[in-house]
Design a protein around this motif. Structure first.
Motif, PDB file in Angstrom:
ATOM      1  N   HIS A  69       4.988  -4.793 -25.342  1.00 25.88           N
ATOM      2  CA  HIS A  69       5.415  -4.296 -23.941  1.00 25.88           C
ATOM      3  C   HIS A  69       6.943  -3.822 -24.107  1.00 25.88           C
ATOM      4  CE1 HIS A  69       5.678  -5.478 -19.405  1.00 25.88           C
ATOM      5  NE2 HIS A  69       6.249  -4.082 -19.859  1.00 25.88           N
ATOM      6  N   GLY A  70       7.761  -4.486 -24.709  1.00 30.36           N
ATOM      7  CA  GLY A  70       9.203  -4.153 -24.812  1.00 30.36           C
ATOM      8  C   GLY A  70       9.932  -4.913 -25.473  1.00 30.36           C
ATOM      9  N   LEU A  71      11.325  -4.487 -25.886  1.00 25.35           N
ATOM     10  CA  LEU A  71      12.460  -5.146 -26.609  1.00 25.35           C
ATOM     11  C   LEU A  71      13.514  -5.162 -25.455  1.00 25.35           C
ATOM     12  CD1 LEU A  71      13.246  -6.534 -29.543  1.00 25.35           C
ATOM     13  CD2 LEU A  71      14.061  -4.061 -29.855  1.00 25.35           C
ATOM     14  N   TRP A  72      13.779  -6.277 -24.851  1.00 23.74           N
ATOM     15  CA  TRP A  72      14.351  -6.503 -23.843  1.00 23.74           C
ATOM     16  C   TRP A  72      16.036  -7.217 -23.980  1.00 23.74           C
ATOM     17  CZ3 TRP A  72       9.964  -8.513 -20.104  1.00 23.74           C
ATOM     18  CH2 TRP A  72       8.890  -7.555 -20.289  1.00 23.74           C
ATOM     19  N   PRO A  73      17.186  -6.598 -24.006  1.00 30.72           N
ATOM     20  CA  PRO A  73      18.424  -7.258 -24.100  1.00 30.72           C
ATOM     21  C   PRO A  73      18.525  -8.270 -22.740  1.00 30.72           C
ATOM     22  CG  PRO A  73      18.546  -4.833 -24.096  1.00 30.72           C
ATOM     23  CD  PRO A  73      17.237  -5.077 -23.794  1.00 30.72           C
ATOM     24  N   ASN A  74      18.887  -9.509 -23.119  1.00 29.76           N
ATOM     25  CA  ASN A  74      19.106 -10.763 -22.113  1.00 29.76           C
ATOM     26  C   ASN A  74      20.340 -11.392 -22.601  1.00 29.76           C
ATOM     27  OD1 ASN A  74      16.674 -11.611 -20.214  1.00 29.76           O
ATOM     28  ND2 ASN A  74      15.983 -10.135 -22.079  1.00 29.76           N
ATOM     29  N   TYR A  75      20.958 -11.832 -21.345  1.00 28.00           N
ATOM     30  CA  TYR A  75      21.969 -12.908 -21.477  1.00 28.00           C
ATOM     31  C   TYR A  75      21.439 -14.203 -21.365  1.00 28.00           C
ATOM     32  CZ  TYR A  75      24.708  -8.796 -19.750  1.00 28.00           C
ATOM     33  OH  TYR A  75      25.135  -7.518 -19.623  1.00 28.00           O
ATOM     34  N   GLU A  76      22.487 -15.208 -22.085  1.00 30.95           N
ATOM     35  CA  GLU A  76      21.771 -16.491 -22.252  1.00 30.95           C
ATOM     36  C   GLU A  76      22.053 -17.320 -20.764  1.00 30.95           C
ATOM     37  OE1 GLU A  76      24.708 -18.301 -25.208  1.00 30.95           O
ATOM     38  OE2 GLU A  76      23.599 -17.439 -26.790  1.00 30.95           O
ATOM     39  N   ASP A  77      22.536 -16.660 -19.798  1.00 32.55           N
ATOM     40  CA  ASP A  77      22.575 -17.205 -18.575  1.00 32.55           C
ATOM     41  C   ASP A  77      20.899 -16.951 -17.615  1.00 32.55           C
ATOM     42  OD1 ASP A  77      22.612 -14.739 -17.674  1.00 32.55           O
ATOM     43  OD2 ASP A  77      24.574 -14.926 -16.571  1.00 32.55           O
ATOM     44  N   GLY A  78      20.188 -16.187 -18.367  1.00 34.98           N
ATOM     45  CA  GLY A  78      18.784 -15.962 -17.994  1.00 34.98           C
ATOM     46  C   GLY A  78      18.792 -14.458 -17.209  1.00 34.98           C
ATOM     47  N   SER A  79      20.101 -14.030 -16.803  1.00 33.52           N
ATOM     48  CA  SER A  79      20.164 -12.516 -16.402  1.00 33.52           C
ATOM     49  C   SER A  79      19.940 -11.376 -17.421  1.00 33.52           C
ATOM     50  CB  SER A  79      21.192 -12.279 -15.661  1.00 33.52           C
ATOM     51  OG  SER A  79      22.473 -12.288 -16.455  1.00 33.52           O
ATOM     52  N   TYR A  80      19.908 -10.110 -17.073  1.00 35.45           N
ATOM     53  CA  TYR A  80      19.536  -9.252 -18.013  1.00 35.45           C
ATOM     54  C   TYR A  80      20.274  -8.066 -17.722  1.00 35.45           C
ATOM     55  CZ  TYR A  80      15.490  -7.818 -15.259  1.00 35.45           C
ATOM     56  OH  TYR A  80      14.827  -7.376 -14.089  1.00 35.45           O
ATOM     57  N   PRO A  81      20.807  -7.119 -18.392  1.00 31.51           N
ATOM     58  CA  PRO A  81      21.285  -5.529 -18.219  1.00 31.51           C
ATOM     59  C   PRO A  81      20.000  -4.849 -17.940  1.00 31.51           C
ATOM     60  CG  PRO A  81      21.654  -6.056 -20.658  1.00 31.51           C
ATOM     61  CD  PRO A  81      21.050  -7.466 -19.803  1.00 31.51           C
ATOM     62  N   SER A 213      15.982  -9.788 -36.673  1.00 33.02           N
ATOM     63  CA  SER A 213      15.415 -11.529 -36.837  1.00 33.02           C
ATOM     64  C   SER A 213      15.225 -12.383 -35.801  1.00 33.02           C
ATOM     65  CB  SER A 213      16.724 -12.086 -37.653  1.00 33.02           C
ATOM     66  OG  SER A 213      17.137 -11.262 -38.549  1.00 33.02           O
ATOM     67  N   LEU A 214      14.120 -13.069 -35.954  1.00 31.89           N
ATOM     68  CA  LEU A 214      13.648 -14.024 -34.784  1.00 31.89           C
ATOM     69  C   LEU A 214      14.706 -14.983 -34.862  1.00 31.89           C
ATOM     70  CD1 LEU A 214       9.840 -14.142 -35.395  1.00 31.89           C
ATOM     71  CD2 LEU A 214      10.858 -12.906 -33.807  1.00 31.89           C
ATOM     72  N   ILE A 215      14.715 -15.605 -33.555  1.00 30.93           N
ATOM     73  CA  ILE A 215      15.803 -16.595 -33.624  1.00 30.93           C
ATOM     74  C   ILE A 215      15.055 -17.817 -32.495  1.00 30.93           C
ATOM     75  CG2 ILE A 215      17.838 -15.695 -33.760  1.00 30.93           C
ATOM     76  CD1 ILE A 215      18.147 -15.320 -30.592  1.00 30.93           C
ATOM     77  N   GLU A 216      15.588 -18.919 -32.391  1.00 33.01           N
ATOM     78  CA  GLU A 216      14.911 -19.832 -31.188  1.00 33.01           C
ATOM     79  C   GLU A 216      15.434 -19.279 -29.981  1.00 33.01           C
ATOM     80  OE1 GLU A 216      12.936 -22.063 -31.321  1.00 33.01           O
ATOM     81  OE2 GLU A 216      12.562 -22.310 -33.521  1.00 33.01           O
ATOM     82  N   CYS A 217      14.727 -19.399 -28.659  1.00 30.08           N
ATOM     83  CA  CYS A 217      15.213 -18.880 -27.616  1.00 30.08           C
ATOM     84  C   CYS A 217      16.444 -19.573 -27.081  1.00 30.08           C
ATOM     85  CB  CYS A 217      14.276 -18.737 -26.535  1.00 30.08           C
ATOM     86  SG  CYS A 217      12.882 -17.742 -26.934  1.00 30.08           S
ATOM     87  N   PRO A 218      17.675 -19.006 -26.604  1.00 32.80           N
ATOM     88  CA  PRO A 218      18.553 -19.660 -25.703  1.00 32.80           C
ATOM     89  C   PRO A 218      18.001 -20.019 -24.425  1.00 32.80           C
ATOM     90  CG  PRO A 218      19.283 -17.590 -26.922  1.00 32.80           C
ATOM     91  CD  PRO A 218      17.653 -17.426 -26.979  1.00 32.80           C
ATOM     92  N   VAL A 219      17.453 -19.190 -23.938  1.00 30.98           N
ATOM     93  CA  VAL A 219      16.904 -19.655 -22.514  1.00 30.98           C
ATOM     94  C   VAL A 219      15.381 -19.165 -22.294  1.00 30.98           C
ATOM     95  CG1 VAL A 219      17.968 -17.410 -21.457  1.00 30.98           C
ATOM     96  CG2 VAL A 219      17.233 -19.438 -19.984  1.00 30.98           C
ATOM     97  N   ARG A 220      14.441 -19.590 -21.752  1.00 30.18           N
ATOM     98  CA  ARG A 220      13.130 -19.090 -21.591  1.00 30.18           C
ATOM     99  C   ARG A 220      12.970 -18.611 -19.888  1.00 30.18           C
ATOM    100  NH1 ARG A 220      10.833 -20.415 -26.253  1.00 30.18           N
ATOM    101  NH2 ARG A 220      11.861 -22.192 -27.467  1.00 30.18           N
ATOM    102  N   PRO A 221      12.127 -17.916 -19.828  1.00 29.20           N
ATOM    103  CA  PRO A 221      11.653 -17.538 -18.311  1.00 29.20           C
ATOM    104  C   PRO A 221      10.917 -18.901 -17.893  1.00 29.20           C
ATOM    105  CG  PRO A 221      11.012 -15.880 -19.767  1.00 29.20           C
ATOM    106  CD  PRO A 221      11.279 -16.883 -20.624  1.00 29.20           C
ATOM    107  N   ARG A 222      10.502 -18.812 -16.609  1.00 26.35           N
ATOM    108  CA  ARG A 222      10.035 -20.047 -16.156  1.00 26.35           C
ATOM    109  C   ARG A 222       8.427 -19.852 -16.429  1.00 26.35           C
ATOM    110  NH1 ARG A 222      11.833 -20.854  -9.830  1.00 26.35           N
ATOM    111  NH2 ARG A 222      10.495 -22.891 -10.244  1.00 26.35           N
ATOM    112  N   GLY A 223       7.648 -21.198 -16.535  1.00 18.70           N
ATOM    113  CA  GLY A 223       6.386 -21.073 -17.046  1.00 18.70           C
ATOM    114  C   GLY A 223       5.576 -20.985 -15.831  1.00 18.70           C
ATOM    115  N   ASN A 224       4.494 -20.325 -16.153  1.00 16.64           N
ATOM    116  CA  ASN A 224       3.437 -20.183 -14.872  1.00 16.64           C
ATOM    117  C   ASN A 224       2.044 -20.384 -15.426  1.00 16.64           C
ATOM    118  OD1 ASN A 224       3.294 -17.693 -16.673  1.00 16.64           O
ATOM    119  ND2 ASN A 224       2.784 -16.413 -15.228  1.00 16.64           N
ATOM    120  N   CYS A 225       1.604 -20.990 -16.610  1.00 20.56           N
ATOM    121  CA  CYS A 225       0.333 -21.244 -17.432  1.00 20.56           C
ATOM    122  C   CYS A 225      -0.204 -22.770 -16.881  1.00 20.56           C
ATOM    123  CB  CYS A 225       0.556 -21.087 -18.834  1.00 20.56           C
ATOM    124  SG  CYS A 225       0.775 -19.399 -19.350  1.00 20.56           S
ATOM    125  N   ALA A 226      -1.437 -22.789 -16.716  1.00 25.72           N
ATOM    126  CA  ALA A 226      -2.099 -24.030 -16.727  1.00 25.72           C
ATOM    127  C   ALA A 226      -2.089 -24.665 -18.273  1.00 25.72           C
ATOM    128  CB  ALA A 226      -3.615 -24.024 -16.301  1.00 25.72           C
TER     129      ALA A 226
END
Length: 234
Positions: A69-81, A213-226
């Motif tokens: 789908h994409g390669l998306w730059p993000n900030y550690e506060d959860g926002s993104y440019p 390189s893969l890294i551990e996620c500094p922040v994750r989106p909010r969950g929406n799965c059962a």
């Protein structure tokens, strides 16, 4: 003399203060982002989502595999440019040698049917331009293609006994299978099918700012799965 010395010192301090402000501003501007989300989607869930339709690319039905789908730059506060350089438009000639791989590994399922250029253009203009100080256009798409091969999500899931067979699986088992295959914990996004079943839709992995390189996620989106989700066939 006292006044001359005073004004000289004042001017020096003013110049110094201005330089500090300029340096700080430049530093902030060059802090483009903190990490990438590398996002892959399962075509079966895209196409059978409630109230949604998909169209196969002009090249035909894609393989039953996760597509980029994409390669998306993000900030550690959860926002993104986003849309960071409106002068650096997508240029097909920059990825001409990658097109066969892009068609296969980064297919567009949106309607109307297309050759993928609209999809890739959107991803570069919205997300890629925010990483152009590190990755030029060709390098951006090449990084995403390499990450797809590196993660190999479908194989990781199959190795964990999880198949796209219209069966339900524990969400935690899906995460553990992907973590076993990639070395890093994913974040799973779900959508709902026509029967309102929660189903595996997209997988987010986090990547360092080089795009390599893969890294551990500094922040994750909010969950929406059962807790148990469908893995639809395609």
């Amino acid at each position: 003399m006292k006044n001359s010395s005073y004004y000289s010192t004042f001017l020096k301090l003013l110049v110094l203060q201005s330089l500090v402000v300029v340096i700080l501003c430049k530093s902030k501007q060059h802090k483009d982002f903190d990490f990438f989300y590398f996002v892959q989607q399962w075509p079966g869930a895209y196409c059978n989502a409630k109230g949604h339709h998909c169209c196969y690319p002009k090249s035909g039905k894609p393989e039953a595999d996760f597509g980029i789908h994409g390669l998306w730059p993000n900030y550690e506060d959860g926002s993104y440019p986003s849309n960071c350089d409106r002068t650096n438009f997508f240029d097909e000639s920059e990825v001409e040698d990658l097109e066969s791989r892009l068609i296969t590994e980064w297919p567009s399922l949106s309607c109307p049917s297309s050759d993928g250029m609209r999809f890739w253009s959107h991803e570069w203009n919205k997300h890629g331009t925010c990483a152009e100080s590190i990755l030029d256009q060709r390098s951006y798409f090449m990084a995403a293609l390499n990450l797809k091969n590196q993660t190999n999500l479908l194989q990781a899931l199959k190795d964990g006994g999880i198949e796209p067979n219209d069966e339900f699986y524990n969400l935690e088992d899906i995460k553990q299978a992907i973590q076993a295959g990639t070395g890093f914990e994913p974040w799973i996004e779900c959508n709902r099918d026509a029967d309102r079943n929660s189903q595996l839709f997209q997988v987010y992995m986090c990547v360092d700012t080089t795009g390599n390189s893969l890294i551990e996620c500094p922040v994750r989106p909010r969950g929406n799965c059962a807790s148990r989700i469908l893995f639809p066939s395609f």
